[in-house]
Design an enzyme around this catalytic site. Sequence first.
Site, PDB file in Angstrom:
ATOM      1  NE  ARG A 243      -4.437  -2.048   0.392  1.00 52.82           N
ATOM      2  CZ  ARG A 243      -4.132  -3.031  -0.284  1.00 52.82           C
ATOM      3  NH1 ARG A 243      -3.123  -3.322  -1.004  1.00 52.82           N
ATOM      4  NH2 ARG A 243      -5.278  -3.434  -0.278  1.00 52.82           N
TER       5      ARG A 243
ATOM      6  CD  GLU B 251      -3.875   3.228  -5.268  1.00 53.75           C
ATOM      7  OE1 GLU B 251      -4.670   2.738  -5.913  1.00 53.75           O
ATOM      8  OE2 GLU B 251      -2.656   2.396  -4.955  1.00 53.75           O
TER       9      GLU B 251
ATOM     10  CG  HIS C 122      -3.529  -1.082  -6.705  1.00 55.75           C
ATOM     11  ND1 HIS C 122      -3.532  -0.307  -6.076  1.00 55.75           N
ATOM     12  CD2 HIS C 122      -2.897  -2.443  -6.228  1.00 55.75           C
ATOM     13  CE1 HIS C 122      -3.670  -1.377  -4.519  1.00 55.75           C
ATOM     14  NE2 HIS C 122      -3.307  -2.257  -5.331  1.00 55.75           N
TER      15      HIS C 122
END
Length: 321
Positions: free
Chosen positions: A240, A269, A288
């Site tokens: 993360r 994000e 991601h």
Amino acid sequence: MSPLSPLRIAVIDDWQSVAGRLVDWSALAPVGEVIFLHEFPADTAVLIERLRSYDVICAMRERTRFDRALLMQLPQLKLLVTSGMKNAAIDIAAAGELGISVAGTGGDPYAAPELTWALVMALTRNLLAEGNALKSGGWQQGLGVSLHGRTLGILGLGKIGRKVARYAQAFGMETIAWSENLTAERAAESGVIYVDKQTLFAQSDVLSVHLVLSERSRGIVDAASLARMKPGAYVVNTARGPIIDEAALIDALRKKRIAGAALDVFDQEPLPAGHPFRTLDNVLATPHIGYVTRESYSLFFSHMIEDILAWHAGRPIRLLA
């Protein structure tokens, strides 16, 4: 839920527009209608307008934040299904107070560690720059780094960290690890040497981050930790974004105090346009995609269908709240 009440079911965060074709959603036809939403997350007001008419919402990982303020404004919502069995973006307590059930799914245990190792290899062999140079007419831009005999430091030796350690050992790397709960005995079970935090940063040629994000781990990779690293060391983060102090990492990369970073996760994000991670020449950034595989998505969506049918039948499964 009454079997006579048709459900309005939203599958949100379908950014790649793939949910509808990866699994057969027709199993839900007897209980309701499925709508696929492809928009990026938005502010609370927009999300309320977008989601307020749905009885069931299927969310992908932590792309959309379901905090108390949002949940309180979704009067129709009775079931929230998330991919995976954890989702820090959902206020589980608030959902419970509002009578909203929260269910999860299984996941592909190999997707994230495989991406981690792909990033380690791409970063240390400078694959992005070399490949781009070749396409533009160039040839051999620099020198890569051999992994054999070097040290991989693992910050968080959980399920993913242990798999990454095995990959490193297959490449002939020494593996060391630290986290606040790790013991020397548990590390040894995976053939990993337990070290203290300072040693982890000082000895790692590649540092790979695999902690769960919590208030305890937030910002744990700070300026002082980065300052202990070797000038030729690399940082890889597929866990993360907020585990690493973003400003401190940008500063270290700009000043070349470490050799580079490979990042799949970020504080915000999608990553904003113009962000330094998009332009720094010693950063390999991916959007991601640690869990973004055909196998992961197929499992996520098939379990979501199972969760909805079980809940509708009054026999809910994989409940988180």
